[in-house]
Design an enzyme around this catalytic site. Structure first.
Site, mmCIF file in Angstrom:
data_model
loop_
_atom_site.group_PDB
_atom_site.id
_atom_site.type_symbol
_atom_site.label_atom_id
_atom_site.label_comp_id
_atom_site.label_asym_id
_atom_site.label_seq_id
_atom_site.Cartn_x
_atom_site.Cartn_y
_atom_site.Cartn_z
ATOM 1 N N GLY A 292 0.839 -1.184 0.000
ATOM 2 C CA GLY A 292 0.000 0.000 0.000
ATOM 3 C C GLY A 292 0.876 1.237 0.000
ATOM 4 N N HIS B 66 -4.846 1.839 7.098
ATOM 5 C CA HIS B 66 -3.484 2.382 7.240
ATOM 6 C C HIS B 66 -3.236 3.495 6.218
ATOM 7 C CE1 HIS B 66 1.070 1.676 7.731
ATOM 8 N NE2 HIS B 66 0.979 2.477 6.685
ATOM 9 N N GLN C 199 3.280 10.019 0.965
ATOM 10 C CA GLN C 199 4.549 9.285 1.079
ATOM 11 C C GLN C 199 5.493 9.559 -0.089
ATOM 12 O OE1 GLN C 199 2.546 5.341 2.054
ATOM 13 N NE2 GLN C 199 4.393 5.221 3.279
HETATM 14 NI NI NI Z 1 2.297 3.590 5.566
#
Ligand code: NI
Length: 156
Positions: free
Chosen positions: A46, A130, A51
């Site tokens: 994922g 998450h 990010q």
């Molecule tokens: Ni993560």
């Protein structure tokens, strides 16, 4: 497609809240393709846009060979609770047990602004939660109820 640099623990962007995607254009498609390629390159299951340094509400989740792209995802229903072992591409080598819903229903858009829905159970439910946490600037370390030593994982 290109591999993008993963932002690591300590990078302040990881704690910021992402904004909704408004333009479903070629740039978005490029970003999603890059996120998928970056996730695969890092053997992740994922990834969320922050990010790779982009504060937009986009996540990609992968279970076995199925890759799901969720733009502006919203969790509409959760059911049950489970303990899962989690890691994160932004925290290399760190793992912990977290509590997540056992099942989750999420509504989102695809890359072409079409409404989609995805339901996840078990691991998929945990990954969805998450990744959506990342969009709120919430990191999995704050959800850890028990740390796991790397040596323990290597042996098992
Ligand atoms: Ni993560």
């Amino acid at each position: 497609m290109a591999i993008r640099k993963i932002r690591l623990k300590g990078d302040s962007i990881l704690k910021k809240k992402s904004r909704p995607v408004e333009k479903f254009d070629e740039r978005l498609h490029q970003l999603i393709d890059d996120m998928i390629q970056t996730m695969k390159e890092e053997n992740g299951i994922g990834i969320a846009a922050p990010q790779v340094g982009i504060l937009r509400r986009i996540v990609v989740v992968k279970v076995e060979e199925d890759v799901h792209e969720l733009v502006n995802p919203v969790i509409t229903k959760t059911c049950g609770e489970q303990e899962v072992t989690e890691g994160c591409l932004s925290f290399p080598g760190r793992y912990g047990i977290t509590k997540r819903p056992k099942e989750v229903l999420v509504e989102a858009k695809d890359r072409n602004d079409k409404k989609i829905a995805l339901s996840g159970e078990g691991l998929l439910s945990a990954i969805i939660c998450h990744e959506i946490d990342h969009l709120e600037g919430i990191l999995f370390e704050s959800r850890i109820v028990k740390e796991i030593e790397q040596e323990f994982l290597d042996k098992n």
